[in-house]
Write an enzyme that holds these catalytic residues in place. Structure first.
Site, PDB file in Angstrom:
ATOM      1  N   HIS A 167       0.843  -1.208   0.000  1.00 39.85           N
ATOM      2  CA  HIS A 167       0.000   0.000   0.000  1.00 39.85           C
ATOM      3  C   HIS A 167       0.880   1.261   0.000  1.00 39.85           C
ATOM      4  CE1 HIS A 167      -3.238   2.721   0.924  1.00 39.85           C
ATOM      5  NE2 HIS A 167      -4.085   1.785   1.328  1.00 39.85           N
ATOM      6  N   GLU A 271      -0.457   1.196  -5.665  1.00 36.65           N
ATOM      7  CA  GLU A 271      -0.204  -0.020  -4.901  1.00 36.65           C
ATOM      8  C   GLU A 271      -0.137  -1.253  -5.800  1.00 36.65           C
ATOM      9  OE1 GLU A 271      -3.349  -0.129  -1.920  1.00 36.65           O
ATOM     10  OE2 GLU A 271      -3.586   2.045  -2.143  1.00 36.65           O
TER      11      GLU A 271
END
Length: 319
Positions: A167, A271
């Site tokens: 992330h 991500e």
């Protein structure tokens, strides 16, 4: 950097949490917290921070650290019964002193191997046994590499399925002056429209409002151009077919307690992920997913080309 300077240093971070600092000869660095196996800093040779960490980030368990590179495992977002983004980012990892061989560049000296295994507490909410090995490497040129290996160690013969994401929060100068290239014409799931499927239009992704999309079957290279800073981030990935792009914009940012009201202007999440088609492992099987981040001056593409970055211009047409 002198010969005596450590490539890998163990120390204490915020609130006394254990931290590892990776350094390379040219002066670039990265910082990793054992809490979450979480990269919280990546700096170039000029000491400029390349990752975003919230001005209100809470470095205190059980809260996940807002920013850097959280590890989303074994669940991305709310796609399942676990807490959003799973539990790996809120567990204490340990240093893996005896990792299996990695097919990586042996000249890299600034790296750390971490491991996370199932706990009896976790088995209650996710009834599987696993080993998650994570190698974080800072290359001599300042590239940041994360290699994940997840193995099913169940003894009951059961397979397990998971979704995953790095992330990554990139630090950008002004989100309205940023564009993402490499995702044009691809299908995506729009999380702001109940994951309805659309096809991306236009030449590049730019930001004028909240964005929360999962791009599908993405290329192995994606570029993030920060026009204000004249910097290009490149994300290279392997084993991670999807790419999530997220910025909360102003209204959503105000609803996130550990994010400053104006933080959205200086962050962009791109991500490397595996979301659409979850990964299934039988007992004894192992999955690998890797991402490599680099940052180069965008001006490379309009003047003297560095051989290693020349392909950026060929691939994405930077000028």
């Amino acid at each position: 950097m002198s010969q005596e300077t450590k490539y890998v240093e163990f120390c204490k971070g915020i609130n006394g949490l254990d931290k590892i600092i990776l350094r390379e000869v040219r002066g670039c660095s990265a910082e990793v917290y054992l809490y979450g196996g979480h990269v919280t800093s990546w700096k170039n040779e000029h000491g400029e921070e390349l990752l975003f960490v919230s001005s209100k980030a809470i470095f205190k368990p059980p809260k996940a650290i807002r920013g850097g590179i959280p590890i989303c495992f074994p669940q991305f977002s709310n796609l399942g019964s676990l807490e959003p983004h799973g539990f790996a980012r809120t567990r204490f990892w340990t240093v893996d002193n005896d990792p299996p061989p990695f097919p990586t560049n042996s000249s890299n000296k600034a790296f750390i191997d971490l491991i996370l295994k199932h706990s009896e507490e976790d088995v209650k909410i996710w009834p599987h046994r696993y080993e998650f090995r994570l190698r974080i490497t800072l290359g001599p040129g300042g590239d940041l590499m994360l290699t994940s290996r997840v193995r099913n160690t169940n003894t009951d013969g059961k397979s397990f399925t998971f979704t995953f994401a790095y992330h990554t929060y990139f630090h950008v100068t002004d989100i309205s002056e940023v564009r993402v290239e490499g995702l044009e014409t691809l299908d995506y799931l729009d999380n702001l429209k109940n994951r309805e499927r659309f096809t991306e239009q236009g030449d590049a992704i730019v930001f004028e409002s909240e964005v929360d999309k999962v791009y599908l079957s993405t290329p192995t290279k994606i570029a993030i151009l920060d026009h204000e800073r004249k910097r290009t981030f490149e994300l290279r990935k392997d084993g991670l077919p999807d790419a999530v792009v997220w910025n909360p914009w102003d209204k959503k940012a105000k609803t996130i307690p550990d994010l400053g009201d104006d933080d959205y202007k200086h962050m962009l999440c791109v991500e490397a992920a595996c979301v659409e088609n979850p990964i299934t492992l039988k007992p004894g099987e192992e999955w690998r997913g890797r991402q490599e981040l680099s940052a180069v001056p965008s001006s490379y593409c309009s003047g003297q080309l560095d051989p290693q970055t020349a392909f950026l211009c060929d691939k994405f047409g930077f000028a």
